[in-house]
Design an enzyme around this catalytic site. Structure first.
Site, PDB file in Angstrom:
ATOM      1  N   HIS A  30      -2.266  16.577  -1.885  1.00  8.45           N
ATOM      2  CA  HIS A  30      -2.770  16.599  -0.507  1.00  8.45           C
ATOM      3  C   HIS A  30      -2.490  17.918   0.211  1.00  8.45           C
ATOM      4  O   HIS A  30      -3.022  18.159   1.299  1.00  8.45           O
ATOM      5  CB  HIS A  30      -2.145  15.448   0.289  1.00  8.45           C
ATOM      6  CG  HIS A  30      -2.723  14.098  -0.033  1.00  8.45           C
ATOM      7  ND1 HIS A  30      -2.949  13.669  -1.321  1.00  8.45           N
ATOM      8  CD2 HIS A  30      -3.129  13.067   0.771  1.00  8.45           C
ATOM      9  CE1 HIS A  30      -3.466  12.442  -1.300  1.00  8.45           C
ATOM     10  NE2 HIS A  30      -3.581  12.063  -0.047  1.00  8.45           N
ATOM     11  N   GLY A  80      -5.749   5.611  -0.300  1.00  9.88           N
ATOM     12  CA  GLY A  80      -7.160   5.686   0.069  1.00  9.88           C
ATOM     13  C   GLY A  80      -7.987   4.726  -0.756  1.00  9.88           C
ATOM     14  O   GLY A  80      -7.692   3.525  -0.846  1.00  9.88           O
ATOM     15  N   TYR A 126       0.825  -1.203   0.000  1.00  5.39           N
ATOM     16  CA  TYR A 126       0.000   0.000   0.000  1.00  5.39           C
ATOM     17  C   TYR A 126       0.864   1.259   0.000  1.00  5.39           C
ATOM     18  O   TYR A 126       1.800   1.394   0.789  1.00  5.39           O
ATOM     19  CB  TYR A 126      -0.926   0.031   1.226  1.00  5.39           C
ATOM     20  CG  TYR A 126      -1.657   1.364   1.358  1.00  5.39           C
ATOM     21  CD1 TYR A 126      -2.713   1.671   0.511  1.00  5.39           C
ATOM     22  CD2 TYR A 126      -1.249   2.318   2.292  1.00  5.39           C
ATOM     23  CE1 TYR A 126      -3.360   2.887   0.595  1.00  5.39           C
ATOM     24  CE2 TYR A 126      -1.891   3.535   2.385  1.00  5.39           C
ATOM     25  CZ  TYR A 126      -2.941   3.819   1.536  1.00  5.39           C
ATOM     26  OH  TYR A 126      -3.569   5.032   1.616  1.00  5.39           O
ATOM     27  N   ARG A 140     -13.826  29.063  48.150  1.00  5.77           N
ATOM     28  CA  ARG A 140     -13.699  27.921  49.045  1.00  5.77           C
ATOM     29  C   ARG A 140     -13.318  26.643  48.302  1.00  5.77           C
ATOM     30  O   ARG A 140     -12.647  25.765  48.848  1.00  5.77           O
ATOM     31  CB  ARG A 140     -15.031  27.717  49.776  1.00  5.77           C
ATOM     32  CG  ARG A 140     -14.950  26.748  50.920  1.00  5.77           C
ATOM     33  CD  ARG A 140     -16.261  26.485  51.657  1.00  5.77           C
ATOM     34  NE  ARG A 140     -17.411  27.238  51.270  1.00  5.77           N
ATOM     35  CZ  ARG A 140     -18.659  26.759  51.260  1.00  5.77           C
ATOM     36  NH1 ARG A 140     -18.874  25.489  51.590  1.00  5.77           N
ATOM     37  NH2 ARG A 140     -19.678  27.513  50.929  1.00  5.77           N
ATOM     38  N   ASN A 150       1.821  10.715   6.662  1.00  6.48           N
ATOM     39  CA  ASN A 150       0.868   9.808   7.293  1.00  6.48           C
ATOM     40  C   ASN A 150       1.199   9.702   8.783  1.00  6.48           C
ATOM     41  O   ASN A 150       1.964   8.850   9.212  1.00  6.48           O
ATOM     42  CB  ASN A 150       0.936   8.443   6.624  1.00  6.48           C
ATOM     43  CG  ASN A 150      -0.366   7.681   6.728  1.00  6.48           C
ATOM     44  OD1 ASN A 150      -0.370   6.460   6.755  1.00  6.48           O
ATOM     45  ND2 ASN A 150      -1.475   8.377   6.780  1.00  6.48           N
TER      46      ASN A 150
END
Length: 504
Positions: free
Chosen positions: A83, A60, A53, A281, A195
Site C-alpha cells: 500500500h 478490500g 476482517y 464597504r 486505516n
C-alpha cells in the site's frame, strides 16, 4: 510540559505546540489500559480462528479470503509494503509530524487492537523528531488515507525514508541513531496504522491554523488599505451590523474600527464621497462570512482529531469486532472544500482592494503608486500577479468532495477525495497569503504617500512591520523578492495588529 494523549481531548492549540515548539507527548495511563484490553480481543480472536476482517482475512475485495494463523504477521507486513505506493512531492515535515501525532491519538482511544510497544514507538518518533517521508498524492480519502499512512508505517517497521535532524535517512538508520528499534507487526497492527483519516486531517489542521491567522491578518491589512484610500468609516459603525446579527460580521467591524481609531486619513460619509466600493464597504460582511466557515471547519477538525477511524473497530467491553466505515473522509472532505472556498475569497476581495490602490482612475494617488509615473511602472504588475493567483484559486476551489472513483474491484465504490480537498485548500492558503502580501505592500506605499504619521496607532504598527521587511519604494525594483519575503514573514503568528481582538 508533556502533552498527554488519551484519544479524546487533543486540541488545535496542543497540536500547534507539538508541531511548532516540539512539545513532547505521552500516552495517558487510562488510555494504556484501554489499548491493552483492545489488544486482548485481537489475540483471542486469532487464537480461536475467528473470521475478522483484516486479521484473519485479506483486505478490500480480498475480504472473503481466509488467512491462516501462521500467516497473520506476513499479512500485515505485505499490507504496508503493497500500500506504500503514494507519489508526488513529500508532505512537509510539519504535516508528517502531525500525522504521527493524530495517529497516536486515535490509537490511544483503545479501539484499534494495537500493541503497547507499537503505539509507544509512534510516540517515541514524535519525541525524537523522526518524520516519515510521505508522498503527497495517492489517497482517495476512504478506506482511510491508505497510501500516505503506509509510508508512515514503513518507518515504524524500519523501512522507507524519514527526515531526522535535518537529514533524509533510511528509516532503520534513523531509528538506530535515536536508540529505537523497529516493530515486527503482529495481527491487525498494519491495518491499525493505515486505516484512518490522519493524512487529510493533518493537512487540514495545518491549513486551518494558517487560514485562521491569515483571516485575522486580512482585517489588519484591509484597515491599512482603508486609510490609504481615505475610506468612509460609517460602514463599520455598529448600528448596521446589529440589524443583521451575524456575530462574526459584527466582530470584524469592531476590529476594523479598533484598528483605525485615531486615524487622520479615514473620512466620514459625505466628506469626500458618500460611500465606498464593495471591497471596502463590505469587509465586515465578507470577512465575517469567512470567519463563519472557519468556525465550522474548526468544529469538524476537533471531532475528527479525537475519533476512532479504523476498520474494524474493537470494543473490548463487549468483545465485539465491528466492520464499519469510520475511515470515510466525507466530513473532512466537505470541510476542506469549504475552507478552500472561504480562503479564496480572502484573496478575491483583497485583489479588488489592490486594484483600487494602484488604479489612478479609482483614487487620487499617483498612478500605480509610482514615484515617476510613466518612466517607472511602480506596483502596476503586482496587481497582475494577484489577479493570476486569484484565478488559480478559482480552479483549486472546485470541490473535490463531489468526485468519487470506485476502487478495489468496486468493493470500495464511493470515496471522499478528502485528502485532495485538503491539499487544494493548503495551496489556496499559500496563494492567498501572497495576494494579501501584495495588498500590504501597496497599502503601506499609499500610507507613505499620504503621510504615515497620519495613520492610526495600530495600523502604524502594522505599517512599520511591513516596512521592516519591504523598504519604501523609491524606484522600480524586483518586487518578486518583496512579495515572497513578506509572505513568509506573514506566516508568523506575531504578525498581526492585535490578537487580543480575536473573539470568534
Amino acid at each position: 510540559m508533556t502533552i498527554q494523549l488519551n484519544g479524546n481531548q487533543l486540541t488545535l492549540e496542543q497540536i500547534r505546540e507539538v508541531i511548532t515548539n516540539r512539545q513532547p507527548v505521552e500516552i495517558a495511563e487510562e488510555a494504556w489500559k484501554k489499548v491493552e484490553k483492545s489488544r486482548e480481543v485481537v489475540d483471542r480472536n486469532v487464537s480461536q480462528g475467528n473470521v475478522v476482517y483484516g486479521v484473519t482475512t485479506g483486505f478490500g475485495k480480498f475480504s472473503d479470503t481466509s488467512i491462516s494463523r501462521q500467516d497473520v504477521e506476513d499479512l500485515q507486513l505485505n499490507l504496508i509494503r503493497s500500500h506504500a505506493c503514494a507519489v508526488g512531492e513529500p508532505l512537509s515535515e510539519e504535516v508528517s509530524r502531525a500525522m504521527l501525532l493524530l495517529r497516536a491519538n486515535a490509537l490511544a482511544k483503545g479501539y484499534s487492537g494495537i500493541r503497547r510497544e507499537t503505539l509507544q514507538l509512534l510516540v517515541d518518533m514524535i519525541n525524537h523528531g523522526i518524520h516519515p517521508v510521505i508522498p503527497s498524492q495517492g489517497s482517495l480519502g476512504a478506506s482511510g488515507d491508505l497510501a500516505p499512512l503506509s509510508h508512515l508505517a514503513l518507518a515504524v517497521i524500519g523501512e522507507g525514508e524519514v527526515v531526522y535532524k535535518g537529514k533524509r535517512l533510511d528509516g532503520l538508520e534513523a531509528l538506530r541513531q535515536a536508540g529505537l528499534k523497529p516493530i515486527r507487526l503482529q495481527a491487525k497492527e498494519g491495518l491499525a496504522l493505515i486505516n484512518g483519516t490522519q493524512a487529510m486531517t493533518a493537512i487540514g489542521v495545518m491549513a486551518y491554523l494558517e487560514a485562521e491567522h491569515l483571516a485575522l491578518l486580512a482585517d489588519g491589512v484591509a484597515a491599512l488599505t482603508l486609510e490609504g484610500l481615505r475610506g468612509v468609516v460609517d460602514a463599520f459603525m455598529p448600528e448596521s451590523h446589529l440589524v443583521r446579527p451575524y456575530p462574526e460580521q459584527r466582530q470584524v467591524a469592531e476590529r476594523i474600527l479598533s484598528y483605525i481609531e485615531g486615524s487622520q486619513l479615514t473620512t466620514r460619509q459625505g466628506e469626500l464621497r458618500v460611500q465606498d466600493a464593495y471591497s471596502l464597504r463590505c469587509i465586515p460582511q465578507v470577512h465575517g462570512a469567512i470567519q463563519q466557515v472557519l468556525a465550522y471547519v474548526r468544529e469538524k477538525l476537533l471531532i475528527e482529531m479525537n475519533s476512532a477511524t479504523d476498520n474494524p473497530l474493537i470494543f473490548s467491553d463487549s468483545g465485539k469486532v465491528i466492520s464499519g466505515g469510520n475511515f470515510h473522509g466525507q466530513p473532512i472532505a466537505f470541510a476542506m472544500d469549504f475552507l478552500g472556498i472561504a480562503v479564496a475569497e480572502i484573496a478575491s476581495i483583497s485583489e479588488r482592494r489592490i486594484e483600487r490602490l494602484v488604479n489612478p482612475q479609482l483614487n487620487d494617488l499617483p498612478g500605480f503608486l509610482s514615484n515617476d509615473p510613466g518612466l517607472q511602472s511602480g506596483l502596476m504588475i503586482t496587481q497582475y500577479v494577484a489577479a493570476s493567483l486569484v484565478s488559480e484559486n478559482k480552479t483549486l476551489a472546485h470541490p473535490s468532495s463531489v468526485d468519487s472513483i470506485p476502487s478495489s474491484a468496486n468493493q470500495e465504490d464511493h470515496v471522499s477525495m478528502g485528502t485532495t480537498a485538503a491539499r487544494h485548500a493548503a495551496m489556496i492558503i499559500n496563494n492567498s497569503r501572497k495576494v494579501l502580501a501584495i495588498e500590504a505592500i501597496c497599502a503601506a506605499q499609499a500610507a507613505d504617500i499620504r503621510g504615515k504619521e497620519k495613520l492610526a496607532p495600530k495600523t502604524k504598527c502594522l505599517h512599520d512591520a511591513i516596512r521592516a521587511v519591504v523598504p519604501i519604494i523609491e524606484k522600480d525594483r524586483v518586487f518578486s523578492k518583496d512579495i515572497e519575503s513578506l509572505s513568509e514573514r506573514m506566516k508568523e503568528r506575531e504578525f498581526v495588529i492585535d490578537r487580543s481582538m480575536v473573539t470568534v
